[in-house]
Design a protein around this motif. Structure first.
Motif, short mmCIF file in Angstrom:
data_model
loop_
_atom_site.label_atom_id
_atom_site.label_comp_id
_atom_site.label_asym_id
_atom_site.label_seq_id
_atom_site.Cartn_x
_atom_site.Cartn_y
_atom_site.Cartn_z
N ILE A 171 9.59 -38.91 -31.96
CA ILE A 171 9.53 -39.23 -30.54
C ILE A 171 9.29 -40.72 -30.35
CG2 ILE A 171 8.31 -38.82 -28.36
CD1 ILE A 171 7.55 -36.04 -29.47
N ALA A 172 8.33 -41.25 -31.11
CA ALA A 172 8.01 -42.68 -31.01
C ALA A 172 9.20 -43.53 -31.37
CB ALA A 172 6.81 -43.01 -31.91
N THR A 173 9.93 -43.15 -32.42
CA THR A 173 11.12 -43.90 -32.83
C THR A 173 12.17 -43.91 -31.73
OG1 THR A 173 10.76 -43.39 -35.18
CG2 THR A 173 12.98 -44.02 -34.52
N SER A 174 12.41 -42.75 -31.13
CA SER A 174 13.41 -42.67 -30.06
C SER A 174 12.99 -43.48 -28.84
CB SER A 174 13.62 -41.19 -29.68
OG SER A 174 14.60 -41.07 -28.68
N PHE A 217 13.05 -30.99 -41.29
CA PHE A 217 13.72 -30.26 -40.22
C PHE A 217 15.24 -30.47 -40.28
CE2 PHE A 217 9.51 -31.47 -38.44
CZ PHE A 217 8.96 -30.19 -38.43
N THR A 218 15.94 -29.41 -40.62
CA THR A 218 17.40 -29.47 -40.65
C THR A 218 17.97 -29.47 -39.24
OG1 THR A 218 17.41 -28.28 -42.75
CG2 THR A 218 19.48 -28.36 -41.54
N ASP A 219 17.43 -28.60 -38.40
CA ASP A 219 17.87 -28.53 -37.00
C ASP A 219 16.73 -27.92 -36.19
OD1 ASP A 219 19.19 -28.47 -34.61
OD2 ASP A 219 20.70 -27.01 -35.19
N LEU A 220 16.01 -28.75 -35.48
CA LEU A 220 14.84 -28.29 -34.72
C LEU A 220 14.90 -28.85 -33.31
CD1 LEU A 220 11.95 -26.91 -34.84
CD2 LEU A 220 11.08 -29.24 -35.17
N GLU A 221 14.79 -27.97 -32.33
CA GLU A 221 14.73 -28.39 -30.94
C GLU A 221 13.37 -28.00 -30.36
OE1 GLU A 221 16.91 -27.08 -26.88
OE2 GLU A 221 18.23 -28.09 -28.34
N VAL A 222 12.72 -28.93 -29.69
CA VAL A 222 11.39 -28.70 -29.14
C VAL A 222 11.38 -29.08 -27.67
CG1 VAL A 222 8.92 -29.15 -29.41
CG2 VAL A 222 10.45 -29.41 -31.38
N ALA A 223 10.89 -28.18 -26.83
CA ALA A 223 10.67 -28.48 -25.41
C ALA A 223 9.20 -28.81 -25.20
CB ALA A 223 11.07 -27.28 -24.55
N PHE A 224 8.93 -29.68 -24.25
CA PHE A 224 7.56 -30.14 -24.02
C PHE A 224 7.09 -29.78 -22.61
CE2 PHE A 224 9.53 -32.98 -27.13
CZ PHE A 224 8.62 -32.87 -28.17
N ALA A 225 5.78 -29.51 -22.51
CA ALA A 225 5.19 -29.23 -21.20
C ALA A 225 5.22 -30.50 -20.34
CB ALA A 225 3.76 -28.74 -21.38
N PRO A 226 5.40 -30.35 -19.02
CA PRO A 226 5.38 -29.07 -18.28
C PRO A 226 6.70 -28.30 -18.38
CG PRO A 226 5.68 -30.91 -16.78
CD PRO A 226 5.46 -31.52 -18.12
N THR A 227 6.57 -26.95 -18.43
CA THR A 227 7.71 -26.06 -18.41
C THR A 227 7.46 -25.01 -17.32
OG1 THR A 227 6.73 -24.51 -20.00
CG2 THR A 227 7.99 -26.35 -20.91
N GLU A 228 8.38 -24.09 -17.18
CA GLU A 228 8.19 -23.04 -16.18
C GLU A 228 6.94 -22.21 -16.45
OE1 GLU A 228 11.63 -20.65 -15.80
OE2 GLU A 228 12.92 -22.26 -15.02
N LYS A 229 6.62 -22.02 -17.74
CA LYS A 229 5.47 -21.18 -18.10
C LYS A 229 4.18 -21.98 -18.28
CE LYS A 229 7.23 -19.29 -21.76
NZ LYS A 229 7.32 -18.41 -22.97
N LYS A 249 12.67 -32.72 -23.86
CA LYS A 249 12.87 -32.07 -25.15
C LYS A 249 13.40 -33.06 -26.17
CE LYS A 249 17.48 -30.27 -23.98
NZ LYS A 249 18.29 -29.04 -23.80
N ILE A 250 13.31 -32.66 -27.42
CA ILE A 250 13.81 -33.50 -28.50
C ILE A 250 14.45 -32.58 -29.54
CG2 ILE A 250 11.71 -33.49 -29.90
CD1 ILE A 250 12.24 -36.49 -30.44
N ARG A 251 15.50 -33.08 -30.18
CA ARG A 251 16.17 -32.32 -31.23
C ARG A 251 16.28 -33.18 -32.47
NH1 ARG A 251 21.97 -29.08 -30.76
NH2 ARG A 251 21.89 -28.10 -32.85
N LEU A 252 15.85 -32.62 -33.60
CA LEU A 252 15.87 -33.34 -34.87
C LEU A 252 16.88 -32.70 -35.80
CD1 LEU A 252 12.00 -33.68 -35.48
CD2 LEU A 252 13.50 -35.13 -34.09
N ASN A 253 17.80 -33.50 -36.30
CA ASN A 253 18.77 -33.06 -37.30
C ASN A 253 18.56 -33.83 -38.59
OD1 ASN A 253 20.65 -32.64 -34.54
ND2 ASN A 253 20.84 -31.04 -36.09
N ASN A 254 18.22 -33.10 -39.65
CA ASN A 254 18.03 -33.70 -40.97
C ASN A 254 16.96 -34.79 -40.96
OD1 ASN A 254 20.16 -32.06 -41.82
ND2 ASN A 254 21.69 -33.66 -41.42
N VAL A 255 15.92 -34.55 -40.21
CA VAL A 255 14.79 -35.48 -40.15
C VAL A 255 13.61 -34.84 -40.88
CG1 VAL A 255 13.14 -36.69 -38.68
CG2 VAL A 255 15.54 -36.46 -37.96
#
Length: 451
Positions: free
Chosen positions: A49-52, A14-26, A5-11
């Motif tokens: 993501i690339a920057t991180s 996006f002020t505050d966005l969290e994203v989960a990536f596959a694979p996940t339980e679903k 997952k990744i979380r972006l603050n003031n990027v």
């Protein structure tokens, strides 16, 4: 390695966005796709993501290496700082049995302001050290994780084959060269291919020589068979990985190679005819270079794998449908996952065909900085995806309004008005239009009833 997952603050937006990536339980697949209007923020997520991950790559390549900073113009307007939090699953220490999870924070504070959030890269450094330990002390031929970002600006403008004499030989770490800086260079792919093929020809029987020997010895089946076996045994495994990947995506194409006569150029066979790669369409060249470059990087970074295409990693592709015919768009995700089964793909697209043809894909819709997960897309037709996911009409809105009006008139049994509108639409739309065909049957039915 996979990014969880990744979380972006003031990027960006996006002020505050969290994203989960596959694979996940679903979602069992390793594919996450973002859709949304231009300016919705799809590219911002991929670039973040690339920057991180660039810091992980930097510290795998060299001790205390660095990556790309968060640029000041990326910080949300009116805010003083921005941060990117990443969580990644990676290899664990060789003595451990399960993969561990590593999290880190990359932060940027505008000049003249006190830092609210500081970068924290301890776990990132720990993960990088483990990879370096793994390939340096545990196994000299150990594998490295592929991490690559392919931006929208990835057209093939040239096919360079001249090997620069000052260049050092290609090594395992070259799999990271220009992988995340947004300046992917397909020219390096062609140079690498030429270099590997030169070595392959020096150590074995080239394809051109093999063809000549087969003609000369065509009457001796045993000799031809022996020559063929010698030829196959001398083939370079890294080049074979690239050839296999290209052929998987482009079944009509085969035998990618460098030809020296009448001039130096890269050639490929298409449906039995030999063409220069420069003669291919932009879509054909772009797909070949994209797939070939992923395969090349995997081959470089997994020297001990029998099939380098089974190497692991994270691949980011912006507008994955770019330049591709709808037929290629439809089977693109399936081919990516079949050809590179251990890679995690994070994609953006504007094509309804990309996201409706593969099961278990995690799809997000971005709208005005908000993220919504969409499920149940497998098997939908393109029109359904356009309407329900991309909020776009399946056909011209004016034509659709007139067709809806025609249907209303027929349902209200206003035959005269319906026939007049039907004639207008028949003059404007092509013969055999399916909606007009349906309307014609309804008109005929009403006429028979009134008669």
């Amino acid at each position: 390695m996979e990014i969880r997952k990744i979380r972006l603050n003031n990027v960006g937006r996006f002020t505050d966005l969290e994203v989960a990536f596959a694979p996940t339980e679903k979602h069992a697949s390793k594919v996450t796709v973002f859709v949304g209007n231009n300016g919705a923020g799809k590219t911002t997520i991929l670039k973040s993501i690339a920057t991180s991950l660039s810091w992980l790559v930097g510290r795998i390549r060299t001790d205390n290496g660095g990556g790309s900073p968060i640029q000041e113009d990326v910080v949300t307007n009116g805010e003083r700082f921005a941060s990117i939090d990443a969580e990644v699953s990676g290899i664990s220490h060789p003595s451990a049995s399960a993969s561990a999870t590593y999290s880190w924070t990359l932060a940027r504070t505008l000049r003249g302001h006190k830092a609210k959030v500081n970068s924290s890269l301890t776990k990132l450094t720990e993960l990088a050290d483990l990879y370096r330990f793994h390939i340096g002390l545990v196994d000299d031929n150990g594998s490295l994780p592929l991490v690559a970002f392919y931006p929208v600006e990835r057209s093939v403008l040239d096919v360079p084959l001249t090997i620069r004499k000052s260049e050092k030989p290609f090594d395992q770490f070259d799999g990271y060269e220009n992988a995340l800086n947004g300046g992917v260079d397909f020219g390096r792919f062609f140079e690498w291919f030429r270099d590997r093929e030169d070595t392959e020809n020096e150590l074995g029987i080239s394809s051109a020589v093999m063809e000549q020997l087969k003609k000369i010895s065509s009457s001796d089946e045993k000799l031809v068979s022996e020559l063929k076996n010698m030829h196959l045994a001398s083939r370079d495994p890294q080049l074979n990985a690239v050839r296999s990947a290209v052929n998987k995506f482009m079944p009509d194409f085969s035998n990618l190679r460098v030809q020296r006569k009448p001039r130096l150029h890269m050639a490929i066979d298409k449906l039995g005819s030999t063409l220069s790669v420069s003669q291919l369409s932009q879509g054909e060249k772009s797909l070949m270079a994209l797939v070939g470059d992923i395969a090349r990087r995997l081959a470089l970074m997994n020297p001990s794998l029998k099939n380098p295409l089974e190497g692991a990693g994270v691949v980011l592709i912006d507008e994955v449908d770019l330049h591709l015919h709808p037929q290629w768009q439809r089977r693109l995700i399936q081919q990516l996952t079949e050809t590179f089964p251990n890679c995690q793909f994070i994609l953006t697209t504007h094509s309804p065909l990309v996201i409706s043809d593969t099961k278990d894909v995690l799809c997000y819709v971005l709208d005005d900085g908000e993220l919504e997960e969409r499920t149940g897309l497998y098997g939908l037709d393109a029109n359904q995806v356009l309407r329900s996911v991309m909020d776009t009409d399946a056909r011209n809105s004016e034509v659709q309004d007139r067709l809806d009006r025609l249907l209303d008139l027929l349902q209200d049994k206003k035959l005269k008005e319906a026939k007049a509108l039907f004639e207008e639409l028949s003059a404007d739309l092509p013969p055999g239009h399916i909606e007009l065909t349906k309307a014609s049957l309804l008109i005929r039915k009403l006429e028979l009833r009134s008669a």
